[in-house]
Motif scaffolding. Structure first.
Motif, mmCIF file in Angstrom:
data_model
loop_
_atom_site.group_PDB
_atom_site.id
_atom_site.type_symbol
_atom_site.label_atom_id
_atom_site.label_comp_id
_atom_site.label_asym_id
_atom_site.label_seq_id
_atom_site.Cartn_x
_atom_site.Cartn_y
_atom_site.Cartn_z
ATOM 1 N N ASN A 92 0.819 -1.211 0.000
ATOM 2 C CA ASN A 92 0.000 0.000 0.000
ATOM 3 C C ASN A 92 0.857 1.267 0.000
ATOM 4 O O ASN A 92 0.630 2.200 0.767
ATOM 5 C CB ASN A 92 -0.982 -0.002 1.182
ATOM 6 C CG ASN A 92 -2.116 0.969 0.965
ATOM 7 O OD1 ASN A 92 -2.517 1.240 -0.164
ATOM 8 N ND2 ASN A 92 -2.628 1.511 2.055
ATOM 9 N N VAL A 93 1.864 1.269 -0.869
ATOM 10 C CA VAL A 93 2.738 2.427 -1.029
ATOM 11 C C VAL A 93 2.686 2.880 -2.487
ATOM 12 O O VAL A 93 2.375 2.083 -3.373
ATOM 13 C CB VAL A 93 4.194 2.136 -0.603
ATOM 14 C CG1 VAL A 93 4.270 1.803 0.886
ATOM 15 C CG2 VAL A 93 4.802 0.999 -1.423
ATOM 16 N N SER A 94 2.974 4.140 -2.705
ATOM 17 C CA SER A 94 2.944 4.686 -4.069
ATOM 18 C C SER A 94 4.183 5.513 -4.365
ATOM 19 O O SER A 94 4.099 6.722 -4.592
ATOM 20 C CB SER A 94 1.699 5.562 -4.248
ATOM 21 O OG SER A 94 0.543 4.807 -4.138
ATOM 22 N N PRO A 95 5.352 4.880 -4.347
ATOM 23 C CA PRO A 95 6.540 5.653 -4.704
ATOM 24 C C PRO A 95 6.460 6.047 -6.181
ATOM 25 O O PRO A 95 5.801 5.378 -6.983
ATOM 26 C CB PRO A 95 7.689 4.680 -4.466
ATOM 27 C CG PRO A 95 7.078 3.325 -4.647
ATOM 28 C CD PRO A 95 5.670 3.455 -4.149
ATOM 29 N N GLU A 96 7.088 7.138 -6.494
ATOM 30 C CA GLU A 96 7.213 7.519 -7.895
ATOM 31 C C GLU A 96 8.148 6.499 -8.543
ATOM 32 O O GLU A 96 9.240 6.273 -8.052
ATOM 33 C CB GLU A 96 7.807 8.922 -7.949
ATOM 34 C CG GLU A 96 8.009 9.466 -9.319
ATOM 35 C CD GLU A 96 8.631 10.841 -9.271
ATOM 36 O OE1 GLU A 96 7.944 11.806 -9.584
ATOM 37 O OE2 GLU A 96 9.818 10.938 -8.879
ATOM 38 N N ILE A 97 7.696 5.864 -9.626
ATOM 39 C CA ILE A 97 8.517 4.864 -10.305
ATOM 40 C C ILE A 97 8.895 5.396 -11.676
ATOM 41 O O ILE A 97 8.026 5.734 -12.480
ATOM 42 C CB ILE A 97 7.776 3.520 -10.444
ATOM 43 C CG1 ILE A 97 7.465 2.950 -9.066
ATOM 44 C CG2 ILE A 97 8.625 2.534 -11.252
ATOM 45 C CD1 ILE A 97 6.627 1.696 -9.094
#
Length: 121
Positions: free
Chosen positions: A79-84
């Motif tokens: 449940n994480v949303s790092p910039e990829i």
């Protein structure tokens, strides 16, 4: 901001790692979902460069799709949303019928299920 790099031992990744202050370098094999989950929890931005461009027939496809798939899956599970930032290849356009070109094209499409996904070719 904690910046992670997959594929930091390759040409592009090793050069990139010199320009980022204290990068968090993925250690191990991207097919190990447990390690990938731990990695994504630590990152605000990930430069996804890991992948093979030479292998036995079928090996490039298997390795690269699993790596990118595990990266996206790990983000969803944690449940994480790092910039990829996905580093693709000009082979998508120049040699789309090669296993590597095909793989990169598919990886580009996989990545867009993540809202914080950016493509660089």
């Amino acid at each position: 901001m904690k910046i992670g790099i997959t594929g930091w031992m390759g040409f592009v990744g090793s050069n990139l790692s010199h320009y980022i202050q204290d990068p968090f370098l993925f250690q191990g094999n991207m097919s190990n979902l447990k390690k990938v989950r731990k990695f994504v929890k630590e990152c605000d931005r990930i430069y996804h460069i890991a992948g093979k461009n030479r292998d036995i027939e079928g090996g490039i496809l298997e390795n690269n799709l699993r790596s990118t798939g595990n990266l996206i899956l790990a983000c969803k599970l944690e449940n994480v949303s790092p910039e990829i930032i996905f580093i693709s290849s000009t082979q998508v356009e120049w040699n789309p019928n090669s296993e590597y070109g095909l793989t990169k094209k598919i990886e580009e499409k996989i990545g867009f299920v993540n809202l914080n996904y950016y493509l660089h070719q």
